[in-house]
Design an enzyme around this catalytic site. Structure first.
Site, PDB file in Angstrom:
ATOM      1  N   PHE A   1       1.491  -4.395  -9.314  1.00  0.00           N
ATOM      2  CA  PHE A   1       2.344  -3.787  -8.304  1.00  0.00           C
ATOM      3  C   PHE A   1       2.626  -2.334  -8.673  1.00  0.00           C
ATOM      4  O   PHE A   1       3.350  -2.057  -9.618  1.00  0.00           O
ATOM      5  CB  PHE A   1       3.654  -4.579  -8.217  1.00  0.00           C
ATOM      6  CG  PHE A   1       4.571  -4.156  -7.114  1.00  0.00           C
ATOM      7  CD1 PHE A   1       4.427  -4.679  -5.841  1.00  0.00           C
ATOM      8  CD2 PHE A   1       5.592  -3.250  -7.343  1.00  0.00           C
ATOM      9  CE1 PHE A   1       5.277  -4.305  -4.824  1.00  0.00           C
ATOM     10  CE2 PHE A   1       6.460  -2.871  -6.326  1.00  0.00           C
ATOM     11  CZ  PHE A   1       6.305  -3.400  -5.056  1.00  0.00           C
TER      12      PHE A   1
ATOM     13  N   HIS B   1      13.513  -0.619   8.535  1.00  0.00           N
ATOM     14  CA  HIS B   1      12.071  -0.786   8.335  1.00  0.00           C
ATOM     15  C   HIS B   1      11.716  -0.744   6.846  1.00  0.00           C
ATOM     16  O   HIS B   1      10.894  -1.538   6.372  1.00  0.00           O
ATOM     17  CB  HIS B   1      11.317   0.300   9.109  1.00  0.00           C
ATOM     18  CG  HIS B   1       9.829   0.194   9.010  1.00  0.00           C
ATOM     19  ND1 HIS B   1       9.111  -0.797   9.644  1.00  0.00           N
ATOM     20  CD2 HIS B   1       8.927   0.955   8.345  1.00  0.00           C
ATOM     21  CE1 HIS B   1       7.837  -0.648   9.379  1.00  0.00           C
ATOM     22  NE2 HIS B   1       7.690   0.407   8.583  1.00  0.00           N
TER      23      HIS B   1
ATOM     24  N   GLU C   1      -0.278  -4.010   4.316  1.00  0.00           N
ATOM     25  CA  GLU C   1      -1.671  -4.433   4.269  1.00  0.00           C
ATOM     26  C   GLU C   1      -2.206  -4.601   2.847  1.00  0.00           C
ATOM     27  O   GLU C   1      -3.286  -5.159   2.649  1.00  0.00           O
ATOM     28  CB  GLU C   1      -2.544  -3.439   5.044  1.00  0.00           C
ATOM     29  CG  GLU C   1      -2.310  -3.459   6.543  1.00  0.00           C
ATOM     30  CD  GLU C   1      -1.042  -2.730   6.986  1.00  0.00           C
ATOM     31  OE1 GLU C   1      -0.480  -3.110   8.028  1.00  0.00           O
ATOM     32  OE2 GLU C   1      -0.595  -1.782   6.281  1.00  0.00           O
TER      33      GLU C   1
END
Length: 159
Positions: free
Chosen positions: A116, A91, A61
């Site tokens: 980042f 994952h 998100e």
């Protein structure tokens, strides 16, 4: 004590607005990253009013949040902070790839730098070491990077 020594100190800038977005997932780590970023920015001359802090559920998100904050036009940089710890399933790879590609795309397509600050680690201890532990605070490093990129952006705009 941080093992990180920047090549050049973070610039002291005026009229700067930065958003810090961190994930609720692994919050005991990501909150420490956000605190490191916040503290570094305050030590660099910004005021709490120059900073806005947001949370999102997880690392995937972060790209959406950064995109919306860029669209607002209110910020000179967006710092995204998260922590993805490798588990026994693929994952980890999908999440890391998604957030990395998302932030890279925003940096290529937008005029506001997205910094980042997502830890991608094998275990929790590696994360703790990078969130104020033995290896410093990567949130603090992300804040320094944000200031340098704002300065770069301003210089490039003058060309």
């Amino acid at each position: 004590m941080s093992s990180h020594t920047p090549a050049t100190p973070a610039p002291r800038l005026k009229d700067v607005h930065i958003a810090i977005v961190f994930t609720e997932w692994n919050e005991h780590i990501t909150k420490a990253l956000a605190e490191g970023a916040f503290d570094t920015l305050i030590k660099s001359g910004l005021t709490p009013g120059d900073l806005k802090i947001y949370t999102v559920p997880g690392a995937v998100e972060l790209t959406f949040a950064a995109s919306k904050l860029i669209e607002s036009g209110a910020f000179d940089a967006i710092i995204v902070l998260g922590c993805v710890i490798k588990g026994d399933t693929p994952h980890f790879d999908y999440v890391c790839s998604s957030v990395t590609q998302g932030v890279t795309s925003l940096n290529a397509d937008c005029d506001i730098p997205v910094i980042f600050g997502v830890l991608t680690v094998t275990d929790e201890q590696q994360a703790l070491d990078r969130a104020g532990g033995a290896l410093g605070n990567k949130g603090s490093e992300a804040a320094e990077t944000a200031l340098k990129m704002i300065e770069f952006n301003r210089l490039a705009d003058e060309l």
